[in-house]
Design a protein around this motif. Structure first.
Motif, PDB file in Angstrom:
ATOM      1  N   GLY A  10      33.176  34.677  44.392  1.00 63.98           N
ATOM      2  CA  GLY A  10      34.183  35.138  43.481  1.00 63.98           C
ATOM      3  C   GLY A  10      35.427  35.463  43.908  1.00 63.98           C
ATOM      4  O   GLY A  10      36.506  34.667  43.825  1.00 63.98           O
ATOM      5  N   THR A  11      35.442  36.259  45.054  1.00 68.36           N
ATOM      6  CA  THR A  11      36.628  36.452  45.542  1.00 68.36           C
ATOM      7  C   THR A  11      37.218  35.537  46.692  1.00 68.36           C
ATOM      8  O   THR A  11      38.357  35.397  46.681  1.00 68.36           O
ATOM      9  CB  THR A  11      36.362  37.891  46.500  1.00 68.36           C
ATOM     10  OG1 THR A  11      35.833  38.929  45.536  1.00 68.36           O
ATOM     11  CG2 THR A  11      37.593  38.494  47.062  1.00 68.36           C
ATOM     12  N   THR A  14      38.867  32.790  44.584  1.00 73.45           N
ATOM     13  CA  THR A  14      40.097  33.294  44.139  1.00 73.45           C
ATOM     14  C   THR A  14      41.228  33.351  45.120  1.00 73.45           C
ATOM     15  O   THR A  14      42.174  32.921  45.072  1.00 73.45           O
ATOM     16  CB  THR A  14      39.990  34.467  43.371  1.00 73.45           C
ATOM     17  OG1 THR A  14      38.965  34.433  42.276  1.00 73.45           O
ATOM     18  CG2 THR A  14      41.197  34.912  42.827  1.00 73.45           C
ATOM     19  N   ALA A  17      42.177  29.843  46.112  1.00 74.28           N
ATOM     20  CA  ALA A  17      42.852  29.055  45.054  1.00 74.28           C
ATOM     21  C   ALA A  17      44.494  29.578  45.169  1.00 74.28           C
ATOM     22  O   ALA A  17      45.411  28.928  45.136  1.00 74.28           O
ATOM     23  CB  ALA A  17      42.453  29.532  43.600  1.00 74.28           C
ATOM     24  N   PHE A  18      44.532  31.057  45.314  1.00 72.09           N
ATOM     25  CA  PHE A  18      46.111  31.556  45.728  1.00 72.09           C
ATOM     26  C   PHE A  18      46.837  30.937  46.778  1.00 72.09           C
ATOM     27  O   PHE A  18      47.787  30.792  47.028  1.00 72.09           O
ATOM     28  CB  PHE A  18      45.801  32.991  45.584  1.00 72.09           C
ATOM     29  CG  PHE A  18      45.879  33.559  44.254  1.00 72.09           C
ATOM     30  CD1 PHE A  18      46.645  33.155  43.309  1.00 72.09           C
ATOM     31  CD2 PHE A  18      44.705  34.634  44.025  1.00 72.09           C
ATOM     32  CE1 PHE A  18      46.523  33.934  41.954  1.00 72.09           C
ATOM     33  CE2 PHE A  18      44.654  35.270  42.618  1.00 72.09           C
ATOM     34  CZ  PHE A  18      45.892  34.615  41.631  1.00 72.09           C
TER      35      PHE A  18
END
Length: 90
Positions: A10-11, A14, A17-18
């Protein structure tokens, strides 16, 4: 163990995506949703594979991995193609 793996994945997603947004990539919400569903399905297939293997059910393990892994890879490929086509024309 799976909780830690989910936190790491998940990290990582994320951060990816950033980073993509920072590089100027644009993606729609449904493309991200397809990618998340694909990753979840792939992780579910891997978890079932190891679960069946620990119970010495090798044919069930292979079948479960194929039935969940192939659609997961298709979803991830479709999501990647949609994002690349969107950013290629823009």
């Amino acid at each position: 163990m799976w909780f830690i793996a989910a936190l790491i994945i998940g990290t990582g997603l994320t951060a990816l995506a950033f980073w993509l947004r920072g590089k100027g990539f644009k993606f729609a919400w449904y493309e991200a949703l397809l990618a998340v569903i694909g990753v979840a399905l792939l992780l579910f297939g891997i978890q079932n594979y190891f679960g069946f293997t620990s119970e010495f059910e090798s044919s069930a393990a292979t079948t479960a991995l194929l039935l969940m892994g192939i659609p997961a890879l298709i979803l991830l490929a479709v999501s990647g193609l949609l994002v690349s086509r969107r950013n290629k024309t823009a």
